[in-house]
Write a protein that holds these residues in place. Sequence first.
Motif, PDB file in Angstrom:
ATOM      1  N   PHE A   1       0.835  -1.198   0.000  1.00 21.81           N
ATOM      2  CA  PHE A   1       0.000   0.000   0.000  1.00 21.81           C
ATOM      3  C   PHE A   1       0.874   1.254   0.000  1.00 21.81           C
ATOM      4  O   PHE A   1       0.639   2.200  -0.767  1.00 21.81           O
ATOM      5  CB  PHE A   1      -0.909  -0.031   1.217  1.00 21.81           C
ATOM      6  CG  PHE A   1      -1.813   1.166   1.344  1.00 21.81           C
ATOM      7  CD1 PHE A   1      -2.877   1.340   0.467  1.00 21.81           C
ATOM      8  CD2 PHE A   1      -1.608   2.103   2.339  1.00 21.81           C
ATOM      9  CE1 PHE A   1      -3.713   2.444   0.583  1.00 21.81           C
ATOM     10  CE2 PHE A   1      -2.438   3.205   2.462  1.00 21.81           C
ATOM     11  CZ  PHE A   1      -3.498   3.371   1.579  1.00 21.81           C
ATOM     12  N   LYS A   2       1.908   1.258   0.832  1.00 23.03           N
ATOM     13  CA  LYS A   2       2.816   2.404   0.894  1.00 23.03           C
ATOM     14  C   LYS A   2       3.626   2.528  -0.394  1.00 23.03           C
ATOM     15  O   LYS A   2       3.900   3.642  -0.871  1.00 23.03           O
ATOM     16  CB  LYS A   2       3.745   2.269   2.093  1.00 23.03           C
ATOM     17  CG  LYS A   2       3.035   2.421   3.430  1.00 23.03           C
ATOM     18  CD  LYS A   2       3.998   2.227   4.585  1.00 23.03           C
ATOM     19  CE  LYS A   2       3.288   2.372   5.925  1.00 23.03           C
ATOM     20  NZ  LYS A   2       4.207   2.143   7.068  1.00 23.03           N
ATOM     21  N   GLU A   3       4.037   1.387  -0.973  1.00 24.44           N
ATOM     22  CA  GLU A   3       4.799   1.410  -2.216  1.00 24.44           C
ATOM     23  C   GLU A   3       3.980   2.034  -3.347  1.00 24.44           C
ATOM     24  O   GLU A   3       4.476   2.848  -4.123  1.00 24.44           O
ATOM     25  CB  GLU A   3       5.214  -0.012  -2.591  1.00 24.44           C
ATOM     26  CG  GLU A   3       6.047  -0.103  -3.864  1.00 24.44           C
ATOM     27  CD  GLU A   3       6.385  -1.537  -4.221  1.00 24.44           C
ATOM     28  OE1 GLU A   3       7.566  -1.811  -4.488  1.00 24.44           O
ATOM     29  OE2 GLU A   3       5.464  -2.383  -4.234  1.00 24.44           O
ATOM     30  N   ALA A   4       2.714   1.666  -3.420  1.00 20.75           N
ATOM     31  CA  ALA A   4       1.842   2.243  -4.442  1.00 20.75           C
ATOM     32  C   ALA A   4       1.647   3.740  -4.211  1.00 20.75           C
ATOM     33  O   ALA A   4       1.628   4.540  -5.152  1.00 20.75           O
ATOM     34  CB  ALA A   4       0.492   1.528  -4.444  1.00 20.75           C
ATOM     35  N   GLY A   5       1.498   4.142  -2.947  1.00 18.26           N
ATOM     36  CA  GLY A   5       1.331   5.560  -2.634  1.00 18.26           C
ATOM     37  C   GLY A   5       2.542   6.378  -3.027  1.00 18.26           C
ATOM     38  O   GLY A   5       2.421   7.484  -3.565  1.00 18.26           O
ATOM     39  N   GLU A   6       3.743   5.849  -2.763  1.00 17.44           N
ATOM     40  CA  GLU A   6       4.962   6.566  -3.139  1.00 17.44           C
ATOM     41  C   GLU A   6       5.087   6.663  -4.658  1.00 17.44           C
ATOM     42  O   GLU A   6       5.460   7.712  -5.197  1.00 17.44           O
ATOM     43  CB  GLU A   6       6.187   5.863  -2.563  1.00 17.44           C
ATOM     44  CG  GLU A   6       7.493   6.543  -2.939  1.00 17.44           C
ATOM     45  CD  GLU A   6       8.695   5.927  -2.240  1.00 17.44           C
ATOM     46  OE1 GLU A   6       9.789   5.940  -2.840  1.00 17.44           O
ATOM     47  OE2 GLU A   6       8.542   5.436  -1.105  1.00 17.44           O
ATOM     48  N   ALA A   7       4.782   5.569  -5.356  1.00 12.02           N
ATOM     49  CA  ALA A   7       4.855   5.580  -6.818  1.00 12.02           C
ATOM     50  C   ALA A   7       3.903   6.620  -7.400  1.00 12.02           C
ATOM     51  O   ALA A   7       4.250   7.364  -8.327  1.00 12.02           O
ATOM     52  CB  ALA A   7       4.533   4.190  -7.371  1.00 12.02           C
ATOM     53  N   PHE A   8       2.694   6.713  -6.830  1.00 11.52           N
ATOM     54  CA  PHE A   8       1.723   7.684  -7.336  1.00 11.52           C
ATOM     55  C   PHE A   8       2.138   9.111  -6.992  1.00 11.52           C
ATOM     56  O   PHE A   8       1.855  10.053  -7.734  1.00 11.52           O
ATOM     57  CB  PHE A   8       0.335   7.389  -6.781  1.00 11.52           C
ATOM     58  CG  PHE A   8      -0.726   8.328  -7.289  1.00 11.52           C
ATOM     59  CD1 PHE A   8      -1.057   8.370  -8.629  1.00 11.52           C
ATOM     60  CD2 PHE A   8      -1.389   9.181  -6.421  1.00 11.52           C
ATOM     61  CE1 PHE A   8      -2.020   9.247  -9.102  1.00 11.52           C
ATOM     62  CE2 PHE A   8      -2.360  10.056  -6.880  1.00 11.52           C
ATOM     63  CZ  PHE A   8      -2.685  10.081  -8.232  1.00 11.52           C
ATOM     64  N   ALA A   9       2.836   9.300  -5.852  1.00  9.79           N
ATOM     65  CA  ALA A   9       3.308  10.627  -5.476  1.00  9.79           C
ATOM     66  C   ALA A   9       4.284  11.169  -6.507  1.00  9.79           C
ATOM     67  O   ALA A   9       4.409  12.381  -6.680  1.00  9.79           O
ATOM     68  CB  ALA A   9       3.976  10.576  -4.101  1.00  9.79           C
ATOM     69  N   VAL A  10       4.974  10.273  -7.223  1.00 10.73           N
ATOM     70  CA  VAL A  10       5.909  10.697  -8.269  1.00 10.73           C
ATOM     71  C   VAL A  10       5.227  10.718  -9.634  1.00 10.73           C
ATOM     72  O   VAL A  10       5.202  11.733 -10.317  1.00 10.73           O
ATOM     73  CB  VAL A  10       7.143   9.769  -8.299  1.00 10.73           C
ATOM     74  CG1 VAL A  10       8.054  10.135  -9.479  1.00 10.73           C
ATOM     75  CG2 VAL A  10       7.908   9.880  -6.994  1.00 10.73           C
ATOM     76  N   LEU A  11       4.651   9.581 -10.047  1.00 13.68           N
ATOM     77  CA  LEU A  11       4.088   9.487 -11.399  1.00 13.68           C
ATOM     78  C   LEU A  11       2.790  10.272 -11.543  1.00 13.68           C
ATOM     79  O   LEU A  11       2.409  10.649 -12.652  1.00 13.68           O
ATOM     80  CB  LEU A  11       3.853   8.022 -11.762  1.00 13.68           C
ATOM     81  CG  LEU A  11       5.088   7.122 -11.713  1.00 13.68           C
ATOM     82  CD1 LEU A  11       4.744   5.734 -12.202  1.00 13.68           C
ATOM     83  CD2 LEU A  11       6.242   7.708 -12.505  1.00 13.68           C
ATOM     84  N   GLY A  12       2.092  10.523 -10.432  1.00 12.64           N
ATOM     85  CA  GLY A  12       0.867  11.307 -10.489  1.00 12.64           C
ATOM     86  C   GLY A  12       1.114  12.799 -10.493  1.00 12.64           C
ATOM     87  O   GLY A  12       0.179  13.578 -10.597  1.00 12.64           O
ATOM     88  N   ASP A  13       2.366  13.209 -10.391  1.00 12.02           N
ATOM     89  CA  ASP A  13       2.743  14.619 -10.400  1.00 12.02           C
ATOM     90  C   ASP A  13       3.571  14.875 -11.652  1.00 12.02           C
ATOM     91  O   ASP A  13       4.615  14.251 -11.847  1.00 12.02           O
ATOM     92  CB  ASP A  13       3.534  14.957  -9.140  1.00 12.02           C
ATOM     93  CG  ASP A  13       3.938  16.417  -9.073  1.00 12.02           C
ATOM     94  OD1 ASP A  13       4.934  16.768  -9.738  1.00 12.02           O
ATOM     95  OD2 ASP A  13       3.282  17.192  -8.373  1.00 12.02           O
ATOM     96  N   ALA A  14       3.120  15.776 -12.508  1.00 12.92           N
ATOM     97  CA  ALA A  14       3.781  15.989 -13.796  1.00 12.92           C
ATOM     98  C   ALA A  14       5.235  16.401 -13.645  1.00 12.92           C
ATOM     99  O   ALA A  14       6.103  15.966 -14.403  1.00 12.92           O
ATOM    100  CB  ALA A  14       3.019  17.050 -14.600  1.00 12.92           C
ATOM    101  N   GLU A  15       5.524  17.236 -12.645  1.00 14.88           N
ATOM    102  CA  GLU A  15       6.883  17.729 -12.455  1.00 14.88           C
ATOM    103  C   GLU A  15       7.814  16.602 -12.048  1.00 14.88           C
ATOM    104  O   GLU A  15       8.901  16.414 -12.605  1.00 14.88           O
ATOM    105  CB  GLU A  15       6.880  18.832 -11.395  1.00 14.88           C
ATOM    106  CG  GLU A  15       6.019  20.025 -11.774  1.00 14.88           C
ATOM    107  CD  GLU A  15       5.361  20.650 -10.558  1.00 14.88           C
ATOM    108  OE1 GLU A  15       5.522  20.105  -9.458  1.00 14.88           O
ATOM    109  OE2 GLU A  15       4.674  21.666 -10.725  1.00 14.88           O
ATOM    110  N   LYS A  16       7.393  15.832 -11.036  1.00 13.90           N
ATOM    111  CA  LYS A  16       8.253  14.758 -10.557  1.00 13.90           C
ATOM    112  C   LYS A  16       8.377  13.641 -11.591  1.00 13.90           C
ATOM    113  O   LYS A  16       9.433  13.011 -11.711  1.00 13.90           O
ATOM    114  CB  LYS A  16       7.705  14.202  -9.235  1.00 13.90           C
ATOM    115  CG  LYS A  16       7.814  15.170  -8.065  1.00 13.90           C
ATOM    116  CD  LYS A  16       7.384  14.497  -6.773  1.00 13.90           C
ATOM    117  CE  LYS A  16       7.545  15.438  -5.579  1.00 13.90           C
ATOM    118  NZ  LYS A  16       6.613  16.573  -5.645  1.00 13.90           N
ATOM    119  N   ARG A  17       7.312  13.375 -12.327  1.00  7.73           N
ATOM    120  CA  ARG A  17       7.392  12.324 -13.335  1.00  7.73           C
ATOM    121  C   ARG A  17       8.404  12.686 -14.419  1.00  7.73           C
ATOM    122  O   ARG A  17       9.188  11.837 -14.871  1.00  7.73           O
ATOM    123  CB  ARG A  17       6.017  12.081 -13.963  1.00  7.73           C
ATOM    124  CG  ARG A  17       6.026  10.923 -14.960  1.00  7.73           C
ATOM    125  CD  ARG A  17       4.671  10.700 -15.593  1.00  7.73           C
ATOM    126  NE  ARG A  17       4.715   9.608 -16.548  1.00  7.73           N
ATOM    127  CZ  ARG A  17       3.707   9.226 -17.316  1.00  7.73           C
ATOM    128  NH1 ARG A  17       2.534   9.860 -17.234  1.00  7.73           N
ATOM    129  NH2 ARG A  17       3.843   8.227 -18.172  1.00  7.73           N
TER     130      ARG A  17
END
Length: 316
Positions: free
Chosen positions: A46-62
């Motif tokens: 659950f935490k791994e998915a949240g961290e992945a989305f925190a990056v890929l779900g943000d245009a700048e970080k992605r």
Amino acid sequence: MDYKDYYKALGVDRTATQDEIKKAYRKLARKYHPDVNADQDADAKFKEAGEAFAVLGDAEKRAAYDALGAEPPRGGQGFRPPPDWEQGYQFSDPPHGAGGPEDAAFSDFFENLFRSGARAEGRTSGMRAAGQDQHARVTLDIGDAFNGTSRVLTMRVPEMDDAGRMMLKDRNVSVKIPKGVREGQHIRLKGKGSPGIGGGPAGDLFLEVAFAPHPTYRIDGRDIYVDLPVTPWEAALGGKVTMPTPGGEVGITIPENARTGQKLRLKGRGLPGKLAGDLYAVLKIVNPPTTTQAGQALYEQMAKEMSFDPRKSMEA
């Protein structure tokens, strides 16, 4: 630190649209949420998915993450991002709802790359909200930091096309570099961050100052260090020599019987400020090459007459 494959964590391709990334995250969040899944590894996933989305779900970080490349390092070595890979990227906070309890910490990989508190925010935005602050880095020559200057920076700003895929757009930002700025200092550009929502004010842009390597000067806080080559006779007899500084050439007096590594202080000649730094000349005795018979004879004469043993104080 270990490399994190965020696309693999969400089970999507690197060409996935933002909608596909969001759907993949929501599916995993529902599957592994601690309230509905009691498996031993559910909380970690659950935490791994949240961290992945925190990056890929943000245009700048992605955009910045994609710039690192798709392959992790080989040979068992820890991951290190390429030098200055984040130059020109702007990082904001993780997107709202990016998985996990509010006090859940993200990995060292995330922390080191994005310098974020890495906390998912559970609050929702109203109809009118201020834009998020942005963060980037600017690399300066020491002369620019010493004298102050104006620069126009080209930032790579990610935007979504009509298909929901990311593209990079250049954005020019004018910035005034104050005289005496220090390495690690942040320059705030008010209103140059993300635009507000519903007419809200734009966020601010914070530029972290870094210094480019210099062949002559080294910086420590506001102090400047210079390796100053001197001849054996200048070190033995003393005298005045000329040396470069960021503010121009200055004369400095070499004391008699000076030694290699000795520091000579020029007060107030470091980086400017309310309390200016100092400049330290670090002496380095350089012997001339013996390219002529006369030069060799002179060294032989010194060896006979001076009877100097620099190793006398060494213990076995």
